[in-house]
Design a protein around this motif. Structure first.
Motif, PDB file in Angstrom:
ATOM      1  N   LEU A 215       0.900  -1.220  -0.123  1.00  0.00           N
ATOM      2  CA  LEU A 215       0.016  -0.064  -0.054  1.00  0.00           C
ATOM      3  C   LEU A 215       0.875   1.333   0.124  1.00  0.00           C
ATOM      4  N   VAL A 216       0.366   2.277  -0.485  1.00  0.00           N
ATOM      5  CA  VAL A 216       0.945   3.714  -0.481  1.00  0.00           C
ATOM      6  C   VAL A 216       0.122   4.558   0.588  1.00  0.00           C
ATOM      7  N   LEU A 217       0.365   5.476   0.993  1.00  0.00           N
ATOM      8  CA  LEU A 217       0.060   6.262   2.290  1.00  0.00           C
ATOM      9  C   LEU A 217      -1.628   6.579   2.081  1.00  0.00           C
ATOM     10  N   PRO A 218      -1.771   7.329   0.852  1.00  0.00           N
ATOM     11  CA  PRO A 218      -3.243   7.781   0.638  1.00  0.00           C
ATOM     12  C   PRO A 218      -4.163   6.780   0.398  1.00  0.00           C
ATOM     13  N   THR A 219      -5.432   7.048   0.618  1.00  0.00           N
ATOM     14  CA  THR A 219      -6.542   6.125   0.490  1.00  0.00           C
ATOM     15  C   THR A 219      -6.620   5.358  -1.081  1.00  0.00           C
ATOM     16  N   ALA A 220      -6.379   6.517  -2.032  1.00  0.00           N
ATOM     17  CA  ALA A 220      -6.413   5.909  -3.266  1.00  0.00           C
ATOM     18  C   ALA A 220      -5.156   5.079  -3.840  1.00  0.00           C
ATOM     19  N   ARG A 234     -11.922  -4.157  -4.659  1.00  0.00           N
ATOM     20  CA  ARG A 234     -12.801  -3.991  -3.472  1.00  0.00           C
ATOM     21  C   ARG A 234     -11.683  -4.481  -2.166  1.00  0.00           C
ATOM     22  N   ARG A 235     -10.921  -5.690  -2.437  1.00  0.00           N
ATOM     23  CA  ARG A 235     -10.010  -6.262  -1.513  1.00  0.00           C
ATOM     24  C   ARG A 235      -9.034  -5.166  -1.114  1.00  0.00           C
ATOM     25  N   LEU A 236      -8.402  -4.481  -2.285  1.00  0.00           N
ATOM     26  CA  LEU A 236      -7.414  -3.715  -2.122  1.00  0.00           C
ATOM     27  C   LEU A 236      -7.751  -2.351  -1.389  1.00  0.00           C
ATOM     28  N   PHE A 237      -9.159  -1.752  -1.978  1.00  0.00           N
ATOM     29  CA  PHE A 237      -9.584  -0.515  -1.505  1.00  0.00           C
ATOM     30  C   PHE A 237      -9.819  -0.813   0.393  1.00  0.00           C
ATOM     31  N   GLU A 238     -10.473  -1.981   0.652  1.00  0.00           N
ATOM     32  CA  GLU A 238     -10.769  -1.872   1.974  1.00  0.00           C
ATOM     33  C   GLU A 238      -9.782  -2.223   2.948  1.00  0.00           C
ATOM     34  N   ALA A 239      -8.645  -2.604   2.342  1.00  0.00           N
ATOM     35  CA  ALA A 239      -7.379  -2.962   3.011  1.00  0.00           C
ATOM     36  C   ALA A 239      -6.931  -1.448   3.077  1.00  0.00           C
ATOM     37  N   SER A 240      -6.872  -0.463   2.278  1.00  0.00           N
ATOM     38  CA  SER A 240      -6.453   0.485   2.543  1.00  0.00           C
ATOM     39  C   SER A 240      -7.379   1.662   3.458  1.00  0.00           C
ATOM     40  N   VAL A 241      -8.601   1.349   3.418  1.00  0.00           N
ATOM     41  CA  VAL A 241      -9.385   2.334   4.302  1.00  0.00           C
ATOM     42  C   VAL A 241      -9.627   1.864   5.589  1.00  0.00           C
ATOM     43  N   LEU A 578     -19.109   7.896  -0.651  1.00  0.00           N
ATOM     44  CA  LEU A 578     -18.798   7.799  -2.169  1.00  0.00           C
ATOM     45  C   LEU A 578     -17.277   8.278  -2.484  1.00  0.00           C
ATOM     46  N   VAL A 579     -17.076   9.262  -1.936  1.00  0.00           N
ATOM     47  CA  VAL A 579     -15.566   9.983  -1.966  1.00  0.00           C
ATOM     48  C   VAL A 579     -14.841   9.989  -0.911  1.00  0.00           C
ATOM     49  N   PRO A 580     -14.141   8.934  -0.370  1.00  0.00           N
ATOM     50  CA  PRO A 580     -13.750   8.892   0.822  1.00  0.00           C
ATOM     51  C   PRO A 580     -12.526  10.033   1.015  1.00  0.00           C
ATOM     52  N   SER A 581     -12.231  10.119   2.294  1.00  0.00           N
ATOM     53  CA  SER A 581     -10.863  11.145   2.543  1.00  0.00           C
ATOM     54  C   SER A 581      -9.551  10.613   1.840  1.00  0.00           C
ATOM     55  N   ARG A 582      -8.870  11.880   1.408  1.00  0.00           N
ATOM     56  CA  ARG A 582      -7.645  11.218   0.820  1.00  0.00           C
ATOM     57  C   ARG A 582      -6.644  10.580   1.893  1.00  0.00           C
ATOM     58  N   TYR A 583      -6.969  10.827   3.246  1.00  0.00           N
ATOM     59  CA  TYR A 583      -6.395  10.106   4.320  1.00  0.00           C
ATOM     60  C   TYR A 583      -7.527   9.963   5.273  1.00  0.00           C
ATOM     61  N   ARG A 584      -7.601   8.766   5.986  1.00  0.00           N
ATOM     62  CA  ARG A 584      -8.789   8.498   7.185  1.00  0.00           C
ATOM     63  C   ARG A 584      -7.776   8.674   8.470  1.00  0.00           C
ATOM     64  N   THR A 585      -8.654   8.772   9.473  1.00  0.00           N
ATOM     65  CA  THR A 585      -7.856   8.802  10.791  1.00  0.00           C
ATOM     66  C   THR A 585      -6.803   7.911  11.240  1.00  0.00           C
ATOM     67  N   GLY A 586      -7.182   6.682  10.665  1.00  0.00           N
ATOM     68  CA  GLY A 586      -6.210   5.633  11.077  1.00  0.00           C
ATOM     69  C   GLY A 586      -5.022   5.799  10.339  1.00  0.00           C
ATOM     70  N   TYR A 587      -4.815   6.356   9.422  1.00  0.00           N
ATOM     71  CA  TYR A 587      -3.642   6.625   8.630  1.00  0.00           C
ATOM     72  C   TYR A 587      -3.198   7.869   8.209  1.00  0.00           C
ATOM     73  N   PHE A 588      -3.715   9.001   8.770  1.00  0.00           N
ATOM     74  CA  PHE A 588      -3.621  10.533   8.459  1.00  0.00           C
ATOM     75  C   PHE A 588      -2.259  10.791   9.119  1.00  0.00           C
ATOM     76  N   LYS A 589      -1.066  10.429   8.572  1.00  0.00           N
ATOM     77  CA  LYS A 589       0.236  10.515   9.325  1.00  0.00           C
ATOM     78  C   LYS A 589       0.675  12.107   9.149  1.00  0.00           C
ATOM     79  N   HIS A 590       0.008  12.821   8.190  1.00  0.00           N
ATOM     80  CA  HIS A 590       0.372  13.896   8.145  1.00  0.00           C
ATOM     81  C   HIS A 590       0.022  14.674   9.316  1.00  0.00           C
ATOM     82  N   ILE A 591      -1.115  14.544  10.003  1.00  0.00           N
ATOM     83  CA  ILE A 591      -1.680  15.270  11.117  1.00  0.00           C
ATOM     84  C   ILE A 591      -1.284  14.738  12.588  1.00  0.00           C
ATOM     85  N   PHE A 592      -1.003  13.379  12.632  1.00  0.00           N
ATOM     86  CA  PHE A 592      -0.747  12.852  13.829  1.00  0.00           C
ATOM     87  C   PHE A 592       0.443  12.437  14.137  1.00  0.00           C
TER      88      PHE A 592
END
Length: 673
Positions: A215-220, A234-241, A578-592
């Motif tokens: 995985l890369v860091l962003p959701t996409a 779907r498997r790759l996306f759900e692993a990401s988010v 429909l359009v998930p965040s570029r980073y979700r809380t669990g992997y929002f490294k920029h801010i945490f």
């Protein structure tokens, strides 16, 4: 063995002897550096002579050289090649650094001496140093009473510990979430090179067979655009988010606790929220101004995204799923714009993009030249290094490129400095760009997507900001600018990736040598505008989420971070289902764990300047040396030696206008003007 960090390196550019430096060396040098700087600061505070600019502010800038070079070397290696021994000492080092910053900024004697200096008569960079130093001390709590300072130290220590833990667990979560496929048929759509890379990643991770999609860091995830089987997407996306949601590497609770502690600290410092603390040192005038800017952009962006989703549904034959968005967007690009993004990778080989794209644009604009060298000791075999020269042949600095993903590397892409261009120390800059491009199989070319091409240009914009620094004092030099300004030079540099005089030089088919088909640039530009609804909404979702976490009042706790995230985004008019965040809380490294807390809005704030600057280049003849010299002298070299917005106005001839950004993003030009 003698610790190589305890004395200045004798290598060119005082380059660290990375292979000789152990985790124990970093720890020893950091502890010695802290002790040495505290002695230097004690001498400043207790100086019997009357305070002068030289014996207070300049002396402060001169202090801490051992610690400074240790932090720069360690910070470079830990994020790019965080081996187990480094991860083991990281909590101790982060606590040491955090406590030391408190020891400096909360030293009453030191602050009193600095504040007692009469700066009347100073001008230019000297005056700026005084005002910025005092602002930094006050923002860090220098004027609190003794009891509140003790509480602040405790809060800072706890936040640092949580941030370090978040970083460690996120790296583990990234590796845990890599998706293993046993059957190559499940990966239909991937090229032979991508399959070989995935097979190599599987062996490296310990799988006896199959293919591993890291995985890369962003959701996409980039491969979502090419995987043909919906279930694989779907498997790759759900692993990401879902990274950081469950298991031993769960990060959600850490994020919530950090946000709560930051709110408590903000109240102690006399502010309503952590966001108010951050905005105090930004170019944005207020938190309310940032909120208004985001709020005025959301409705049009979401409307565009919904319209795009309707178009995708017509192609897919069913309502679009978030994991299908990139795949069918690529289909739209192929059908509507006859643009095959997957096939484009065959035209973008890493070395060509670097030499004939990124470096070539810098040569045209600034007269730079680059020569690769192999004589310096690097922290990983994949790292490469170049001498950077001005047109007159004088050496400007060193540029390091660390491009390939590996399990020890943090996700994402970034620029870092090993040395800064500081006149006070007669230092020349040594800057790094780090990316996470999948490493090709042995003997295969390193192909990159067009998004990764843009990332290469973006990160090199940061590198130029560091290389061109002409500041005298380290705290004002280079990229030491407000967070909502630092992305501006890098975003401007992206404009050259599609430039008609640059792209043909680096875009050639890796097998045939054929140039990009005629009209590809126009198609890329048209396709990019079509997808701006998704891209803008994805970004705004992350910016709103960041501010939501950091606008919490003191005393408010979030028990369910995932539910909190969903609620605040929908209340803002966004569509995360429909359009998930570029980073979700669990992997929002920029801010945490990345210095962007309450500052992720910076990208859109900086993009106002960026789009206006692109317009200036276009109006003034584009890729011309005179334009580059003007941009370098008035802006890139200035750092924080004067108000960055003053630098912008001196470069542009007026304040920035928002209209170019609105046009770029496909938003109504009357909105926010």
């Amino acid at each position: 063995m003698q610790n190589p960090l305890l004395e200045r390196s004798t290598l060119p550019f005082e380059f660290p002897d990375f292979p000789a430096i152990t985790a124990a060396h970093y720890l020893e040098a950091a502890e010695a550096g802290v002790a040495r700087q505290l002695e230097e600061l004690r001498a400043i505070a207790q100086d019997a002579d009357a305070p002068t600019f030289e014996n207070t502010f300049v002396a402060l800038e001169r202090s801490g050289q051992l610690l400074r070079r240790t932090i720069m070397a360690y910070g470079t290696v830990f994020s790019a090649h965080g081996t187990d021994d480094l991860r083991e000492i990281d909590p101790t080092l982060q606590a040491l650094f955090s406590g030391h910053m408190d020891a400096i900024h909360l030293d009453q004697g030191l602050f009193d001496r600095l504040a007692s200096f009469d700066a009347t008569g100073l001008e230019g960079e000297d005056a700026r140093l005084v005002s910025e130093t005092l602002r930094t001390f006050r923002a860090a709590g220098a004027e609190l009473d003794a009891d509140k300072k003790a509480t602040l130290r405790e809060l800072n220590g706890r936040i640092t510990d949580l941030s370090s833990e978040y970083s460690r667990k996120l790296l583990g979560a990234m590796n845990d979430a890599a998706v293993h496929f046993e059957d190559a048929g499940d990966l239909a759509g991937l090229s032979e090179g991508e399959l070989a890379s995935a097979a190599g990643a599987a062996r490296e991770a310990g799988h006896e067979s199959g293919y591993l999609l890291t995985l890369v860091l962003p959701t996409a995830q980039p491969l979502l655009a090419t995987l043909e089987i919906g279930e694989s997407r779907r498997r790759l996306f759900e692993a990401s988010v879902t990274r950081g949601r469950d298991g031993e590497n769960r990060t959600l609770g850490l994020a919530a606790r950090m946000a709560a502690l930051r709110a408590t600290r903000a109240e102690l410092l006399g502010h309503e929220t952590h966001a108010d603390v951050v905005l105090e040192g930004a170019t944005a005038p207020s938190l309310e101004a940032v909120r208004e800017r985001l709020a005025e952009l959301v409705p049009a962006a979401v409307a565009n995204a919904r319209a795009e989703a309707d178009e995708l549904a017509k192609i897919s034959g069913a309502p679009i799923n978030p994991w299908d968005w990139a795949y069918y967007s690529a289909a739209v690009a192929k059908e509507r714009y006859t643009l095959d993004r997957a096939a484009l990778r065959e035209y973008f080989e890493l070395d060509a993009v670097l030499a004939r794209g990124v470096f070539a644009a810098a040569q045209r604009l600034y007269g730079l030249s680059f020569s690769e060298r192999t004589d310096l000791p690097l922290y990983h075999p994949d790292v490469r290094i170049w001498d950077v020269h001005n047109q007159d042949g004088s050496i400007l600095g060193l540029f390091l490129g660390d491009f390939f993903a590996r399990p020890t590397k943090s996700g994402g892409a970034w620029m870092n400095s090993i040395r800064e261009s500081v006149g006070l120390f007669n230092e020349r800059p040594v800057v790094t760009n780090t990316l996470n491009i999948p490493k090709p199989a042995a003997g295969e070319p390193a192909l990159v997507s067009f998004d990764e091409v843009n990332t290469l240009f973006h990160e090199f914009g940061h590198a130029l900001h560091g290389l061109f620094s002409a500041g005298k004092y380290p705290s004002l030099a280079g990229t030491s600018v407000p967070r909502d300004f630092v992305e501006y030079p890098s975003q401007v540099n992206e404009m050259w990736s599609l430039h008609e005089e640059i792209l043909p030089g680096y875009a050639a088919h890796t097998e045939t040598g054929a140039p990009l088909p005629e009209g590809t640039i126009a198609k890329l530009e048209a396709a990019a505008l079509w997808g701006e609804g998704f891209a803008t909404t994805e970004y705004l979702t992350a910016a709103v989420l960041d501010l939501a976490w950091h606008s919490l009042p003191a005393g408010e706790t979030v028990e369910d971070p995932a539910a909190f995230e969903d609620r605040v985004l929908k209340e803002a008019g966004l569509i995360p289902d429909l359009v998930p965040s570029r980073y979700r809380t669990g992997y929002f490294k920029h801010i945490f764990d990345g210095g962007y807390s309450a500052g992720y809005y910076s990208y859109i704030w900086s993009e106002v300047l960026d789009a206006d600057t692109v317009e200036w280049f276009t109006e003034n003849g584009g890729l011309r040396r005179g334009n580059g010299d003007h941009f370098r002298s008035e802006l890139l070299s200035r750092g924080n030696t004067r108000d960055p917005l003053e630098s912008y106005e001196l470069f542009r001839g007026r304040p920035a206008r928002i209209e170019p950004l609105l046009v770029r993003r496909g938003l109504p030009t009357g909105q926010g003007a």
